[in-house]
Design a protein around this motif. Structure first.
Motif, PDB file in Angstrom:
ATOM      1  N   THR A  97      10.831   5.171 -11.072  1.00  0.00           N
ATOM      2  CA  THR A  97      10.114   6.514 -11.050  1.00  0.00           C
ATOM      3  C   THR A  97      10.722   7.414 -11.780  1.00  0.00           C
ATOM      4  OG1 THR A  97       9.520   5.670  -8.861  1.00  0.00           O
ATOM      5  CG2 THR A  97       9.411   8.180  -9.322  1.00  0.00           C
TER       6      THR A  97
ATOM      7  N   THR B 281       2.595  12.852  -8.323  1.00  0.00           N
ATOM      8  CA  THR B 281       2.004  12.108  -8.958  1.00  0.00           C
ATOM      9  C   THR B 281       2.167  10.607  -9.441  1.00  0.00           C
ATOM     10  OG1 THR B 281       0.448  14.121  -9.688  1.00  0.00           O
ATOM     11  CG2 THR B 281       0.156  11.785 -10.899  1.00  0.00           C
ATOM     12  N   THR B 282       3.551  10.847 -10.138  1.00  0.00           N
ATOM     13  CA  THR B 282       4.285   9.355 -10.488  1.00  0.00           C
ATOM     14  C   THR B 282       4.569   8.597  -9.488  1.00  0.00           C
ATOM     15  OG1 THR B 282       5.307  10.595 -12.206  1.00  0.00           O
ATOM     16  CG2 THR B 282       5.962   8.618 -11.871  1.00  0.00           C
TER      17      THR B 282
ATOM     18  N   GLU C  30       1.137   6.913  -8.250  1.00  0.00           N
ATOM     19  CA  GLU C  30       0.528   6.024  -9.088  1.00  0.00           C
ATOM     20  C   GLU C  30       1.287   4.766  -8.831  1.00  0.00           C
ATOM     21  OE1 GLU C  30       0.502   8.094 -12.726  1.00  0.00           O
ATOM     22  OE2 GLU C  30      -1.411   9.087 -12.406  1.00  0.00           O
ATOM     23  N   THR C  31       2.786   4.873  -8.924  1.00  0.00           N
ATOM     24  CA  THR C  31       3.587   3.792  -9.026  1.00  0.00           C
ATOM     25  C   THR C  31       3.234   2.825  -7.658  1.00  0.00           C
ATOM     26  OG1 THR C  31       5.185   4.912 -10.098  1.00  0.00           O
ATOM     27  CG2 THR C  31       5.852   2.893  -9.139  1.00  0.00           C
ATOM     28  N   GLN C  32       3.261   3.653  -6.392  1.00  0.00           N
ATOM     29  CA  GLN C  32       3.133   2.614  -5.148  1.00  0.00           C
ATOM     30  C   GLN C  32       1.679   2.131  -5.258  1.00  0.00           C
ATOM     31  OE1 GLN C  32       3.567   6.078  -2.487  1.00  0.00           O
ATOM     32  NE2 GLN C  32       5.698   5.629  -2.336  1.00  0.00           N
ATOM     33  N   GLU C  33       0.472   2.687  -5.971  1.00  0.00           N
ATOM     34  CA  GLU C  33      -0.781   2.302  -5.732  1.00  0.00           C
ATOM     35  C   GLU C  33      -0.748   1.069  -6.666  1.00  0.00           C
ATOM     36  OE1 GLU C  33      -5.354   3.711  -6.475  1.00  0.00           O
ATOM     37  OE2 GLU C  33      -3.927   5.063  -6.943  1.00  0.00           O
ATOM     38  N   THR C  34       0.007   1.245  -7.894  1.00  0.00           N
ATOM     39  CA  THR C  34      -0.126   0.056  -8.834  1.00  0.00           C
ATOM     40  C   THR C  34       0.547  -1.245  -8.280  1.00  0.00           C
ATOM     41  OG1 THR C  34      -0.092   1.717 -10.799  1.00  0.00           O
ATOM     42  CG2 THR C  34       0.443  -0.559 -11.300  1.00  0.00           C
ATOM     43  N   ASN C  35       1.539  -0.870  -7.515  1.00  0.00           N
ATOM     44  CA  ASN C  35       2.477  -1.895  -6.899  1.00  0.00           C
ATOM     45  C   ASN C  35       1.959  -2.154  -5.626  1.00  0.00           C
ATOM     46  OD1 ASN C  35       4.923  -2.452  -8.963  1.00  0.00           O
ATOM     47  ND2 ASN C  35       4.449  -0.387  -9.119  1.00  0.00           N
ATOM     48  N   GLY C  36       0.848  -1.924  -4.884  1.00  0.00           N
ATOM     49  CA  GLY C  36       0.671  -2.231  -3.608  1.00  0.00           C
ATOM     50  C   GLY C  36       1.270  -1.756  -2.501  1.00  0.00           C
ATOM     51  N   GLN C  37       2.241  -0.606  -2.678  1.00  0.00           N
ATOM     52  CA  GLN C  37       3.077   0.006  -1.963  1.00  0.00           C
ATOM     53  C   GLN C  37       2.607   1.159  -1.356  1.00  0.00           C
ATOM     54  OE1 GLN C  37       5.947  -1.931  -1.085  1.00  0.00           O
ATOM     55  NE2 GLN C  37       5.392  -3.599  -2.167  1.00  0.00           N
ATOM     56  N   ARG C  38       1.487   1.607  -1.278  1.00  0.00           N
ATOM     57  CA  ARG C  38       0.979   2.903  -0.850  1.00  0.00           C
ATOM     58  C   ARG C  38       1.426   3.010   0.671  1.00  0.00           C
ATOM     59  NH1 ARG C  38      -2.046   6.868  -2.210  1.00  0.00           N
ATOM     60  NH2 ARG C  38      -2.754   6.009  -4.156  1.00  0.00           N
TER      61      ARG C  38
END
Length: 248
Positions: A55, A96-97, A100-108
């Motif tokens: 991140t 924002t970063t 986006e990283t959490q959403e991409t990795n399914g960790q929202r």
């Protein structure tokens, strides 16, 4: 883990960070956590990072790209009119970063990819300023009541700074104080390690007045560590003895 400290003084700013990252006792690496940008004679801005390495590297990479962007409006580090505006933009980018990283990795909704940052610097015609940016993108600014910020493994080195800090102290004494704080942290926590990065920004200099990487073979840091340990032992033995039989 990590340990970073930013300190604001009457004479300027002093920053120090370690370089250790690890994901287990057998996977230890060295990564720089302090990044600095200058416009000679006009501004200097430095960022120290703590938290998820991917991140923080993504945020720093985005900022580096913006400094080279043809659209000057996007050059937040080099063109922001105030340090407050720079901190606001950096906080927004961090938030924002992370999202986006959490959403991409399914960790929202989870904290695995979170990070925090210390932003310090000065723009010509304004005071040196120091900010602590949280993962949510909001931030607080150092002031009279909170003249320094720490991120990472803060608990071991914090008492040293609280007892020794004086806003009027010299930049050299502030550097020595941070070295003692880092030495105490290194002794207590294996997740913080050498080398250390040091940056001193003298008021109205708009450049790095002193910058150094402190490694295992640094003679001054070794002497600080040894003499501080001896001083603590001597101070302990100079305290009044406690007796189980004395009644006050």
């Amino acid at each position: 883990m990590t340990y970073c400290v930013g300190m604001v003084l009457d004479k300027g700013l002093v920053l120090m960070s370690d370089t250790r990252t690890n994901s287990g006792v057998d996977n230890i690496s060295v990564f720089r956590k302090m990044f600095t940008w200058e416009v000679p004679g006009e501004r200097i801005i430095s960022i120290m990072t703590a938290g998820n390495l991917a991140t923080t590297q993504a945020v720093i990479s985005h900022l580096e790209e913006r400094t080279r962007a043809p659209d000057e409006r996007d050059n937040v580090l080099l063109k922001a009119p105030t340090m407050f505006r720079a901190a606001t933009a950096i906080g927004r980018l961090l938030r924002t970063t992370i999202a986006e990283t959490q959403e991409t990795n399914g960790q929202r909704g989870q904290g695995r990819f979170t990070a925090s940052m210390i932003v310090a610097g000065q723009i010509k015609g304004m005071e040196p300023r120091l900010f602590l940016i949280y993962p949510e993108g909001n931030f607080i600014e150092a002031g009279a009541d909170t003249p320094f910020f720490q991120v990472g493994e803060t608990k071991y080195g914090r008492p040293i700074i609280i007892r020794g800090y004086d806003r009027a102290m010299s930049l050299e004494d502030a550097t020595k104080l941070l070295m003692v704080s880092f030495d105490s942290t290194l002794k207590a926590n294996l997740s913080v390690g050498l080398p250390l990065d040091l940056l001193v920004i003298e008021r109205d200099s708009f450049t790095a007045s002193h910058q150094k990487r402190i490694g295992q073979d640094d003679a001054y840091f070794q002497s600080i560590s040894k003499m501080w340990g001896e001083a603590l032992k001597n101070a302990f033995h100079s305290l009044p003895d406690y007796s189980f039989y004395r009644q006050d």
